[in-house]
Design an enzyme around this catalytic site. Structure first.
Site, PDB file in Angstrom:
ATOM      1  N   HIS A   1      41.497   3.668  -5.476  1.00 45.16           N
ATOM      2  CA  HIS A   1      42.090   4.877  -4.901  1.00 45.16           C
ATOM      3  C   HIS A   1      41.135   6.059  -5.084  1.00 45.16           C
ATOM      4  O   HIS A   1      40.906   6.527  -6.197  1.00 45.16           O
ATOM      5  CB  HIS A   1      43.455   5.218  -5.508  1.00 45.16           C
ATOM      6  CG  HIS A   1      44.286   6.045  -4.550  1.00 45.16           C
ATOM      7  ND1 HIS A   1      45.160   5.493  -3.652  1.00 45.16           N
ATOM      8  CD2 HIS A   1      44.335   7.378  -4.326  1.00 45.16           C
ATOM      9  CE1 HIS A   1      45.734   6.430  -2.933  1.00 45.16           C
ATOM     10  NE2 HIS A   1      45.238   7.584  -3.316  1.00 45.16           N
TER      11      HIS A   1
ATOM     12  N   GLU B   1      47.976  -6.109  -0.825  1.00 39.05           N
ATOM     13  CA  GLU B   1      48.690  -5.119  -1.621  1.00 39.05           C
ATOM     14  C   GLU B   1      50.054  -4.844  -1.002  1.00 39.05           C
ATOM     15  O   GLU B   1      50.221  -4.925   0.218  1.00 39.05           O
ATOM     16  CB  GLU B   1      47.910  -3.793  -1.665  1.00 39.05           C
ATOM     17  CG  GLU B   1      46.545  -3.863  -2.284  1.00 39.05           C
ATOM     18  CD  GLU B   1      45.855  -2.508  -2.277  1.00 39.05           C
ATOM     19  OE1 GLU B   1      46.340  -1.578  -1.580  1.00 39.05           O
ATOM     20  OE2 GLU B   1      44.833  -2.370  -2.957  1.00 39.05           O
TER      21      GLU B   1
ATOM     22  N   HIS C   1      46.911  -3.691   3.076  1.00 42.43           N
ATOM     23  CA  HIS C   1      48.164  -3.202   2.515  1.00 42.43           C
ATOM     24  C   HIS C   1      49.164  -3.077   3.662  1.00 42.43           C
ATOM     25  O   HIS C   1      49.353  -1.992   4.225  1.00 42.43           O
ATOM     26  CB  HIS C   1      47.944  -1.852   1.837  1.00 42.43           C
ATOM     27  CG  HIS C   1      49.130  -1.352   1.081  1.00 42.43           C
ATOM     28  ND1 HIS C   1      49.032  -0.485   0.014  1.00 42.43           N
ATOM     29  CD2 HIS C   1      50.462  -1.580   1.232  1.00 42.43           C
ATOM     30  CE1 HIS C   1      50.245  -0.208  -0.445  1.00 42.43           C
ATOM     31  NE2 HIS C   1      51.130  -0.860   0.284  1.00 42.43           N
TER      32      HIS C   1
END
Length: 240
Positions: free
Chosen positions: A190, A70, A43
């Site tokens: 997450h 991401e 990310h």
């Protein structure tokens, strides 16, 4: 079987704390693959506080499993992803300064914007996943804008797991079942961990992929990376 994609942002955070190239992000990614990870997730953020743009290009040339990038779809992010052409791009609604993702897209309000972005990635044959809360109307809108998958934001599940796991997982079960009817793939991520992953996986039969970074890297400090990845893979095999 549900695939495990290891998010290596925390490895880059540790490297950046001292400069140099220790730990070596690319080497860790290759080790994750060697130890059984079926994908690598990064990310990158505009300030490059962990994963750098250069890491993205290096990884893209060397990853043998699925590569998942991401990020929030700024012009620079879109350009980088289209140049790299990973297996999957996961779009998140984060601001540039945000510490970590803390909510999914409102795919209804942002529908026109997301439709344009999804189309750009599809021109490069990149699978597109949208990060959403487990809300059916958001899944419907994700399908409408052309997404291939959604990634369900699982922090609320993780927070409630120890209190009432059946209640915690219920909205995810409903959303995933609805996505299966729509022909929309389902990912999740997450705060999934060795404590809560197996139950989540058992309850979501259509789960294609989980992306796990923080908890997995923390566990690896105690268990070692190879053992940790094996344990996470085992959680995804425990279907009850």
């Amino acid at each position: 079987m549900t695939k495990l994609s290891v998010n290596i942002n925390k490895i880059a955070t540790l490297r950046n704390a001292r400069g140099g190239n220790n730990p070596d992000v690319l080497r860790v990614a290759k080790d994750c693959e060697r130890f059984g990870a079926q994908g690598i997730t990064v990310h990158p953020r505009p300030d490059e506080r962990h994963i750098r743009r250069s890491d993205v290009y290096d990884l893209a040339q060397n990853i043998e499993t699925e590569f998942n990038i991401e990020g929030y779809p700024t012009e620079d992010f879109i350009r980088m992803v289209c140049e790299v052409c990973p297996t999957q791009v996961t779009l998140v609604p984060d601001t540039p300064t945000q510490l970590t993702s803390n909510a999914g897209w409102d795919t209804v309000i942002n529908g026109d914007f997301l439709r344009e972005v999804v189309a750009q990635f599809h021109q490069h044959d990149i699978r597109v996943s949208l990060f959403i809360d487990p809300v059916i109307i958001m899944a419907d809108a994700a399908k409408a804008v052309g997404a291939d998958r959604i990634e369900m934001y699982t922090e609320p599940y993780a927070a409630q797991y120890a209190i009432q796991r059946e209640e915690a997982v219920a909205p995810y079960v409903r959303c995933a079942a609805h996505c299966a009817e729509l022909g929309l793939g389902v990912n999740a991520g997450h705060d999934l961990s060795l404590e809560n992953l197996a139950y989540f996986s058992q309850c979501i039969p259509h789960l294609a992929e989980v992306s796990i970074g923080h908890a997995l890297i923390c566990d690896a400090l105690y268990l070692g990376l190879e053992t940790t990845i094996a344990r996470y893979r085992q959680c995804l095999k425990e279907k009850g």
